[in-house]
Write a protein that holds these residues in place. Structure first.
Motif, PDB file in Angstrom:
ATOM      1  N   THR A 264     118.781 -30.293  64.487  1.00  0.00           N
ATOM      2  CA  THR A 264     118.294 -28.863  64.341  1.00  0.00           C
ATOM      3  C   THR A 264     119.518 -28.126  63.566  1.00  0.00           C
ATOM      4  O   THR A 264     119.401 -27.031  62.846  1.00  0.00           O
ATOM      5  CB  THR A 264     118.441 -28.189  65.802  1.00  0.00           C
ATOM      6  OG1 THR A 264     119.991 -28.580  66.439  1.00  0.00           O
ATOM      7  CG2 THR A 264     117.313 -28.443  66.711  1.00  0.00           C
ATOM      8  N   GLN A 265     120.701 -28.628  63.221  1.00  0.00           N
ATOM      9  CA  GLN A 265     121.771 -28.091  62.780  1.00  0.00           C
ATOM     10  C   GLN A 265     121.725 -28.059  61.280  1.00  0.00           C
ATOM     11  O   GLN A 265     121.844 -26.968  60.608  1.00  0.00           O
ATOM     12  CB  GLN A 265     123.306 -28.976  63.151  1.00  0.00           C
ATOM     13  CG  GLN A 265     123.704 -28.712  64.610  1.00  0.00           C
ATOM     14  CD  GLN A 265     125.217 -28.967  64.591  1.00  0.00           C
ATOM     15  OE1 GLN A 265     125.906 -29.262  63.454  1.00  0.00           O
ATOM     16  NE2 GLN A 265     125.750 -28.832  65.772  1.00  0.00           N
ATOM     17  N   ALA A 268     118.951 -25.401  60.504  1.00  0.00           N
ATOM     18  CA  ALA A 268     119.460 -24.008  60.882  1.00  0.00           C
ATOM     19  C   ALA A 268     120.716 -23.671  59.637  1.00  0.00           C
ATOM     20  O   ALA A 268     120.247 -22.574  59.116  1.00  0.00           O
ATOM     21  CB  ALA A 268     120.456 -23.914  62.065  1.00  0.00           C
ATOM     22  N   PHE A 511     129.264 -21.774  73.359  1.00  0.00           N
ATOM     23  CA  PHE A 511     128.122 -21.627  72.590  1.00  0.00           C
ATOM     24  C   PHE A 511     128.561 -21.823  70.812  1.00  0.00           C
ATOM     25  O   PHE A 511     127.694 -22.108  70.106  1.00  0.00           O
ATOM     26  CB  PHE A 511     127.291 -20.360  72.639  1.00  0.00           C
ATOM     27  CG  PHE A 511     126.144 -20.002  71.974  1.00  0.00           C
ATOM     28  CD1 PHE A 511     126.109 -19.522  70.889  1.00  0.00           C
ATOM     29  CD2 PHE A 511     124.631 -20.751  72.492  1.00  0.00           C
ATOM     30  CE1 PHE A 511     124.946 -18.994  70.335  1.00  0.00           C
ATOM     31  CE2 PHE A 511     123.759 -20.559  71.860  1.00  0.00           C
ATOM     32  CZ  PHE A 511     123.706 -19.678  70.580  1.00  0.00           C
ATOM     33  N   ASP A 624     120.124 -12.692  61.027  1.00  0.00           N
ATOM     34  CA  ASP A 624     120.926 -13.753  61.055  1.00  0.00           C
ATOM     35  C   ASP A 624     122.017 -13.679  60.170  1.00  0.00           C
ATOM     36  O   ASP A 624     123.314 -14.148  60.788  1.00  0.00           O
ATOM     37  CB  ASP A 624     119.912 -15.013  60.743  1.00  0.00           C
ATOM     38  CG  ASP A 624     118.860 -15.148  61.681  1.00  0.00           C
ATOM     39  OD1 ASP A 624     117.870 -15.934  61.371  1.00  0.00           O
ATOM     40  OD2 ASP A 624     119.102 -14.831  62.898  1.00  0.00           O
ATOM     41  N   TRP A 633     128.419 -15.613  64.975  1.00  0.00           N
ATOM     42  CA  TRP A 633     127.570 -16.344  65.516  1.00  0.00           C
ATOM     43  C   TRP A 633     127.648 -17.643  64.842  1.00  0.00           C
ATOM     44  O   TRP A 633     127.649 -17.981  63.671  1.00  0.00           O
ATOM     45  CB  TRP A 633     126.211 -15.794  65.233  1.00  0.00           C
ATOM     46  CG  TRP A 633     125.142 -16.247  65.812  1.00  0.00           C
ATOM     47  CD1 TRP A 633     124.589 -17.734  65.643  1.00  0.00           C
ATOM     48  CD2 TRP A 633     124.306 -16.144  67.066  1.00  0.00           C
ATOM     49  NE1 TRP A 633     123.527 -17.875  66.645  1.00  0.00           N
ATOM     50  CE2 TRP A 633     123.564 -16.939  67.360  1.00  0.00           C
ATOM     51  CE3 TRP A 633     124.216 -14.856  68.171  1.00  0.00           C
ATOM     52  CZ2 TRP A 633     122.622 -16.905  68.608  1.00  0.00           C
ATOM     53  CZ3 TRP A 633     123.504 -14.765  69.252  1.00  0.00           C
ATOM     54  CH2 TRP A 633     122.761 -15.635  69.353  1.00  0.00           C
ATOM     55  N   TYR A 636     125.916 -23.398  62.853  1.00  0.00           N
ATOM     56  CA  TYR A 636     124.818 -24.296  63.144  1.00  0.00           C
ATOM     57  C   TYR A 636     123.731 -24.114  63.845  1.00  0.00           C
ATOM     58  O   TYR A 636     122.966 -25.199  64.402  1.00  0.00           O
ATOM     59  CB  TYR A 636     125.787 -25.446  63.479  1.00  0.00           C
ATOM     60  CG  TYR A 636     126.595 -25.228  64.794  1.00  0.00           C
ATOM     61  CD1 TYR A 636     126.113 -25.233  65.991  1.00  0.00           C
ATOM     62  CD2 TYR A 636     127.980 -24.988  64.512  1.00  0.00           C
ATOM     63  CE1 TYR A 636     126.857 -24.977  67.124  1.00  0.00           C
ATOM     64  CE2 TYR A 636     128.829 -24.841  65.500  1.00  0.00           C
ATOM     65  CZ  TYR A 636     128.112 -24.730  67.068  1.00  0.00           C
ATOM     66  OH  TYR A 636     128.815 -24.439  68.059  1.00  0.00           O
ATOM     67  N   THR A 637     123.511 -22.741  64.388  1.00  0.00           N
ATOM     68  CA  THR A 637     122.531 -22.422  65.030  1.00  0.00           C
ATOM     69  C   THR A 637     121.493 -21.470  64.242  1.00  0.00           C
ATOM     70  O   THR A 637     120.546 -21.282  64.491  1.00  0.00           O
ATOM     71  CB  THR A 637     122.540 -21.691  66.540  1.00  0.00           C
ATOM     72  OG1 THR A 637     123.231 -20.653  66.119  1.00  0.00           O
ATOM     73  CG2 THR A 637     123.756 -22.608  67.297  1.00  0.00           C
ATOM     74  N   PRO A 640     121.176 -15.508  65.425  1.00  0.00           N
ATOM     75  CA  PRO A 640     120.268 -15.047  66.876  1.00  0.00           C
ATOM     76  C   PRO A 640     118.797 -15.381  66.599  1.00  0.00           C
ATOM     77  O   PRO A 640     118.047 -16.036  67.562  1.00  0.00           O
ATOM     78  CB  PRO A 640     120.709 -13.691  66.921  1.00  0.00           C
ATOM     79  CG  PRO A 640     121.264 -13.169  65.695  1.00  0.00           C
ATOM     80  CD  PRO A 640     121.889 -14.307  65.120  1.00  0.00           C
ATOM     81  N   TRP A 643     117.800 -19.022  66.119  1.00  0.00           N
ATOM     82  CA  TRP A 643     118.099 -19.704  67.433  1.00  0.00           C
ATOM     83  C   TRP A 643     117.105 -19.532  68.391  1.00  0.00           C
ATOM     84  O   TRP A 643     116.488 -20.397  68.926  1.00  0.00           O
ATOM     85  CB  TRP A 643     119.520 -19.299  67.832  1.00  0.00           C
ATOM     86  CG  TRP A 643     119.781 -19.660  69.380  1.00  0.00           C
ATOM     87  CD1 TRP A 643     120.197 -21.039  69.525  1.00  0.00           C
ATOM     88  CD2 TRP A 643     119.741 -18.903  70.358  1.00  0.00           C
ATOM     89  NE1 TRP A 643     120.148 -21.173  71.069  1.00  0.00           N
ATOM     90  CE2 TRP A 643     120.075 -19.707  71.516  1.00  0.00           C
ATOM     91  CE3 TRP A 643     119.564 -17.560  70.567  1.00  0.00           C
ATOM     92  CZ2 TRP A 643     120.111 -19.316  72.841  1.00  0.00           C
ATOM     93  CZ3 TRP A 643     119.577 -17.022  72.169  1.00  0.00           C
ATOM     94  CH2 TRP A 643     119.865 -18.086  72.968  1.00  0.00           C
ATOM     95  N   THR A 646     114.273 -21.600  67.448  1.00  0.00           N
ATOM     96  CA  THR A 646     114.441 -22.835  67.907  1.00  0.00           C
ATOM     97  C   THR A 646     114.094 -23.202  69.093  1.00  0.00           C
ATOM     98  O   THR A 646     113.483 -24.186  69.600  1.00  0.00           O
ATOM     99  CB  THR A 646     115.828 -23.381  67.402  1.00  0.00           C
ATOM    100  OG1 THR A 646     116.060 -23.095  65.867  1.00  0.00           O
ATOM    101  CG2 THR A 646     116.164 -24.786  67.576  1.00  0.00           C
ATOM    102  N   ILE A 647     114.678 -22.367  70.041  1.00  0.00           N
ATOM    103  CA  ILE A 647     114.571 -22.575  71.419  1.00  0.00           C
ATOM    104  C   ILE A 647     113.011 -22.147  72.077  1.00  0.00           C
ATOM    105  O   ILE A 647     112.746 -22.451  72.935  1.00  0.00           O
ATOM    106  CB  ILE A 647     115.611 -22.129  72.432  1.00  0.00           C
ATOM    107  CG1 ILE A 647     115.640 -20.480  72.262  1.00  0.00           C
ATOM    108  CG2 ILE A 647     117.010 -22.562  71.981  1.00  0.00           C
ATOM    109  CD1 ILE A 647     116.531 -19.709  73.455  1.00  0.00           C
TER     110      ILE A 647
END
Ligand code: T1G
Length: 681
Positions: A264-265, A268, A511, A624, A633, A636-637, A640, A643, A646-647
């Motif tokens: 995922t990194q 991102a 985080f 972002d 922030w 690597y995510t 916002p 991320w 992604t989740i």
């Protein structure tokens, strides 16, 4: 479709030329063309040497990032480079611009490298959450050793041609205007000699002599690479070069590369790469909008912000006239600018001459009249609408027509400020983040009447001063602070409900943020905006101020600080919070780290969705960009909104509902459609 690769014969030398604008990315057609050209050179006895070069702004700037995540189409780069390196005919890379990533790996697979002095070479794959994937981590250490290879592969920053020559990465420098001719001559001079192959070199002699080199380097990077996967993989790959055969090392690199590529990194960070570039574009402002020439800038206010803002332009060689109302404030402001530059010079990041040059461009004044011929004036005065309107009214009288009048306000209404002038089209917000000479983010706040040429000029200027700009509409807090206020609300709620404030900070630290809300408050100063009346205590912050707990500046805020600024939670603050909670009849309870994280971050995502819904941001990826560059922030995510994608937006919407927090229409509708905020339109 014609190949982006063509060949030209110069006597017995074949020049292979790539013409693949804008940066000669090594897309499928380029790789195929390269492969064919190398086969042509190897099979033609009339060819005794090869030069590889590129047309346009740069040598190959890497693999084509737009191909990532799609099914690979051959030929693959490593095989093409192996075939080229295996040649007994000398192959010379002729480098200009930036030989980056796969481009640097093409150069490494050549037998020799010739570059112009202005060229740069680098392996920035870590900035995309990757490591080199075409044997760069195996050829480079064999050419330059572990010590020189590690910063290139792990930092990802390019080095100059001169530095590259000093570590043995390039063999010769050529004139800026005679690169091809000198590369051909260099190639001819090596005909008949055994060709040097980087893959056959002995890797990491220095790493073998000094095996702690790798752990020392990792330790030196610890703070910067905290949370990132790729840098550690990069160190592992370089280390492997000194421990394994070349073939095994390449296998190890491939294994590490694929693990990162599918993680995922990297997704991102590749998202961010394009997001940063997209943010500089304004959908309804044509790319060819004429720009307003900016030759002289005025800054009003020589405080921390005014001084920091000025430094951005001074460092870019743009003269600044800085205005204050009183001599001592003006002198103090100018002194601070000089002190900042001198400390940069002490860290070796500027020369004394550069400091003097920058300071020579700064003109202090007490008179508005000296701003009359400025092309852009930025005010950084007290955050009060009346004060701002007075300043803009004065600017409207004094500054020449056609000049841009910008406010550095962090939340006030730009349209209302513009009513103080007769030229609302030339009024814009330029919201810098403190310290303004360091933080990369610039929120460009577009008023109802802000002209296209004003916007286009400010966006272009932001790139010239090394800022990352994103356009915001006019709303309280614009994009960043508007979302920050939602996180702050929850942070304050959580500690009233029983969460320890240091646990709240730790959740954001874990985080990937540089610090949490209470550490941030101590750093900024608890007493900012305090009414200075210790008898008037209605909030936790007022209680802290009343107890003279102003933050880091006087050694105690939410935390107690020792001389080394180590922070420990304070019993006094725990009591203050418990008293407040009791007064408000709050039932205190244990609150999990998951609940803390979700209540801090989900409302920010929801506010981001509202910002999109209201058209206050052009695109989710701009949000972002704002949060990665303005508030730390974790890159690597992806920011916002990425991320949240992604989740899963369902997870966010359901979580908000569980905590009784609002879910915006935009979040709900995107989640229900199984969509993502960053879905390509
Ligand atoms: N792939 C695809 N597009 C690219 C690109 C790339 N590598 N680099 C730039 N672009 C696009 C960019 O999106 C923009 O598009 C335009 O080119 C101009 O870019 C196998 C796996 C070279 C220093 O990370 O650092 O090789 O917005 O605005 O300021 O081991 O581009 O115009 O539509 O940045 O002059 C490694 C990334 C890849 C280099 C030029 N390489 N690029 O800066 O222009 S991974 C990189 C840059 C890899 C190998 C691995 C910069 C630049 P648009 P720009 P610029």
């Amino acid at each position: 479709m014609t190949s982006p690769i063509r060949t030209e014969r110069h006597d017995n030398v074949l020049v292979v030329i790539s013409d693949n604008p804008p940066v000669n990315a090594l897309g499928q057609a380029v790789r195929a063309g390269l492969k064919d050209a190398i086969e042509e050179a190897l099979s033609d006895d009339g060819i005794e040497a090869v030069v590889i070069r590129c047309d346009g702004q740069t040598f190959f700037a890497g693999a084509d990032i737009t191909e990532f995540g799609k099914p690979p189409v051959g030929p693959n780069l490593p095989e093409t480079l192996d075939a080229m390196e295996a040649s007994d005919k000398p192959v010379v890379a002729a480098i200009h611009g930036t030989a980056l990533g796969g481009g640097c790996e093409v150069a490494l697979a050549c037998h020799y490298r010739v570059a112009v002095p202005s060229a740069k070479l680098g392996l920035p794959e870590v900035k995309l959450g990757l490591i080199p994937g075409a044997a760069g981590t195996q050829r480079l250490p064999r050419l330059v050793g572990a010590e020189a290879a590690l910063p290139l592969v792990v930092d990802g920053n390019p080095i100059s041609a001169k530095k590259a020559q000093s570590v043995g990465l390039i063999d010769a420098l050529a004139g800026e205007d005679s690169l091809e001719a000198e590369a051909i001559a260099f190639a001819k001079s090596r005909i008949g000699q055994p060709v040097p192959r980087a893959s056959e070199g002995k890797a990491n002699d220095d790493g073998v002599r000094d095996p702690d080199l790798f752990d020392r380097f990792r330790a030196s990077q610890a703070r910067k690479i905290r949370g990132f996967d790729a840098p550690n993989s990069a160190i592992e790959a370089v280390k492997a070069a000194g421990e394994l055969s070349y073939a095994e090392g390449v296998k190890k690199e491939r294994e590490l590369f694929m693990k990162l590529m599918t993680g995922t990194q990297s997704a991102a960070m590749r998202h961010y790469f394009f997001a940063e570039r997209a943010a500089n574009k304004i959908d309804d402002v044509p790319n060819d909008t004429p720009l307003i020439p900016i030759r002289k800038i005025g800054v009003i206010g020589a405080g921390t912000m005014g001084g920091g803002i000025s430094m951005n332009f001074l460092s870019a060689g743009i003269p600044v006239t800085i205005l204050e109302m009183a001599n001592d404030a003006l002198d103090r402001g100018v002194r601070t600018v000089r002190t900042n530059y001198e400390s940069t010079a002490k860290r070796g990041r500027m020369t004394a001459e550069q400091v003097e040059k920058a300071m020579g461009l700064l003109t202090p004044t007490l008179s508005y009249d000296d701003l009359a011929d400025c092309d852009l004036v930025i005010e950084a005065v007290y955050e009060n609408m009346e004060v701002k309107k007075q300043v803009f009214g004065k600017l409207d009288e004094v500054v020449k027509q056609g000049a841009i009048l910008a406010s550095n306000t962090s939340y006030l209404d730009i349209d209302e400020i513009a009513t103080a002038t007769t030229r609302p089209g030339y009024v814009v917000g330029m919201h810098f983040f403190s310290p303004a000479n360091v933080m990369k983010l610039l929120e460009v706040v577009r008023g109802k009447e802000t002209r296209h040429d004003v916007l286009a000029t400010v966006m272009k200027l932001s790139k010239a001063i090394g800022k990352v700009a994103a356009v915001s509409g006019v709303c309280p807090g614009f994009i960043g602070n508007r979302m920050l206020s939602k996180r702050q609300e929850q942070a304050n709620e959580l500690i009233m409900e029983g969460a320890n404030y240091w646990d709240v900070d730790d959740v954001l630290l874990d985080f990937g943020f540089p610090m949490g809300p209470f550490q941030m408050a101590d750093l900024a100063g608890i007493d900012i905006g305090w009414h200075r009346d210790p008898t008037k205590v209605t909030t936790i912050r007022e209680a802290l101020c009343a107890a003279e707990r102003f933050g880091q500046k006087n050694g105690k805020g939410f935390y107690d600080y020792d001389e080394a600024r180590n922070r420990t939670p304070s019993d006094e603050v725990k009591r203050i919070i418990a008293d407040f909670a009791a007064k408000e009849g709050k039932e205190r309870r244990e609150i999990s780290k998951d609940e803390t994280r979700e209540r801090l971050l989900y409302p920010m995502v929801n506010e981001g969705a509202k910002i999109l819904e209201e058209g206050m941001a052009q695109r989710a990826s701009d949000i972002d960009v704002v949060w990665i560059n303005g508030y730390g922030w974790p890159l690597y995510t992806g920011g916002p909104m990425f991320w949240a994608d992604t989740i899963g937006l369902h997870t966010v919407a359901t979580g908000l509902e569980e905590y009784g927090l609002p879910v915006s229409d935009r979040l709900r509708s995107t989640a229900e459609g199984d969509g993502k905020f960053n879905d390509k339109p």
